[in-house]
Design an enzyme around this catalytic site. Sequence first.
Site, short mmCIF file in Angstrom:
data_model
loop_
_atom_site.label_atom_id
_atom_site.label_comp_id
_atom_site.label_asym_id
_atom_site.label_seq_id
_atom_site.Cartn_x
_atom_site.Cartn_y
_atom_site.Cartn_z
N THR A 1 0.81 -1.22 0.00
CA THR A 1 0.00 0.00 0.00
C THR A 1 0.84 1.27 0.00
OG1 THR A 1 -1.74 -1.13 1.18
CG2 THR A 1 -1.79 1.25 1.30
N ASP B 1 2.11 -7.11 -4.33
CA ASP B 1 1.28 -7.11 -3.14
C ASP B 1 1.90 -8.17 -2.23
OD1 ASP B 1 -1.89 -6.40 -2.32
OD2 ASP B 1 -1.05 -8.23 -1.42
N SER B 2 1.98 -7.90 -0.95
CA SER B 2 2.73 -8.83 -0.11
C SER B 2 2.05 -10.18 0.04
CB SER B 2 3.04 -8.22 1.26
OG SER B 2 1.93 -8.27 2.11
N SER B 3 0.80 -10.31 -0.45
CA SER B 3 0.17 -11.64 -0.48
C SER B 3 0.94 -12.56 -1.40
CB SER B 3 -1.27 -11.55 -0.99
OG SER B 3 -1.90 -10.43 -0.49
N THR C 1 1.75 -4.79 4.41
CA THR C 1 1.62 -5.17 5.82
C THR C 1 1.16 -6.62 6.00
OG1 THR C 1 -0.60 -4.24 5.81
CG2 THR C 1 1.16 -2.84 6.67
N ASP C 2 0.44 -7.15 4.97
CA ASP C 2 -0.21 -8.45 5.17
C ASP C 2 0.76 -9.56 5.56
OD1 ASP C 2 -2.60 -7.26 4.65
OD2 ASP C 2 -2.76 -7.95 2.58
N THR D 1 3.26 -9.56 14.99
CA THR D 1 2.09 -10.06 14.27
C THR D 1 1.22 -8.88 13.85
OG1 THR D 1 2.09 -12.05 15.65
CG2 THR D 1 0.03 -11.53 14.56
N CYS E 1 -3.67 -18.45 21.58
CA CYS E 1 -3.67 -17.17 22.31
C CYS E 1 -2.40 -16.41 21.92
CB CYS E 1 -3.63 -17.39 23.82
SG CYS E 1 -4.98 -18.35 24.45
N1 ASP Z 1 -2.37 -5.95 0.55
C1 ASP Z 1 -1.33 -5.06 0.94
C2 ASP Z 1 -0.05 -5.85 1.06
O1 ASP Z 1 0.18 -6.48 2.05
C3 ASP Z 1 -1.67 -4.37 2.20
C4 ASP Z 1 -0.59 -3.41 2.65
O2 ASP Z 1 0.26 -3.00 1.94
O3 ASP Z 1 -0.63 -3.05 3.80
O4 ASP Z 1 0.73 -5.81 0.13
#
Ligand code: ASP
Length: 349
Positions: free
Chosen positions: A17, A61-63, A93-94, A170, A283
């Site tokens: 992002t 995209d980090s996915s 962030t993902d 996390t 947890c």
């Molecule tokens: N889908 C984005 C990613 O992880 C979300 C982000 O950048 O925070 O690449």
Amino acid sequence: MIKSNYPSVLLIYTGGTIGMIENPETGALEAFNFDQLQENVPELKRFNYRIASYQFTPPIDSSDMEPSLWAKLVKIIHYNYDNFDGFVILHGTDTMAYTASALSFMLENLNKPVILTGSQLPIGVLRTDGKENLITSIEIAAAKYPNGQAIVPEVCIFFENLLLRGNRTTKINAENFNAFRSFNYPALATVGIHIKYNYDKIRKADSHLPMHPHYVFNPNVIILTIFPGIQETIVKNILQSPNLKAVVLKTYGSGNAPQKPWFIQLLKEATQKGIIIVNISQCPTGMVEMRRYETGLHLLDAGVISGYDATVESVLTKLMFLLGHDLTPKEIRREMNRSIAGEITLPEL
Ligand code: ASP
């Protein structure tokens, strides 16, 4: 001006992002060129630092992050290691916590900062959190003691106001700017008007040892989360998958799981075949203690080992890393019982 006397930071832009822009027609977020990122943060030019950049083309995209791209990051850092004081990785962030964990194992004897950051809102948006995250990350990556040693020679995640150990972190929020937590290890720094380092908690590097990069991974692992009503045939199919080498078993509370004979038997058969099964809790806070309840004892008897207070991201990447080094199951079990990069707290004996 002698440029080489200035603090120097290499920015590695992987995607996410932070470097995205809204498509005016569809409204969807799309990656843009890294040069535009620098245009959007003119403050970067005001740093009295030498800042160079490298960008993934295309940005991802980090996915879509995966072990081969972790190896690429290690290669970039290794290649540039002597030329920079620190490294900032801009990342979605993902899966940021997975990448941070993986890098913490791959960069052995690290004695420079590697700071991962990103943002919840694109850097081109007025209310973006990306600018502050980026600027503070650069400052931390360049921070040194008067003797020239890095203040934070670790792989970290910096987000909002917290500098966290990467393999303890996390993602916990898909919306708020304060999106990351380290539940079982204190923040390495908190950032407000000042950057307040938690010096005692920061890893001490041995500057005499050369940084040793690792590149290999074996991703034949799975995360298995137990739940009431979990079915035998499904667990059986998972544990008997042909290439399976390790399982991260996400249990209840302090490491408890159903006591049903079929379940324990399947786990036992798997560990007897050399599959490593690591017990971590669903947890986020606290530690697995398999000797505390009878249900945990059954797991111990079945050959399951403790993941202590580790995050799922760190156990998964540590297993992939160790398996990639062709260690025997016995050696992997031994390594899982020690901290390689500050990823677990071992109970006091
Ligand atoms: N889908 C984005 C990613 O992880 C979300 C982000 O950048 O925070 O690449």
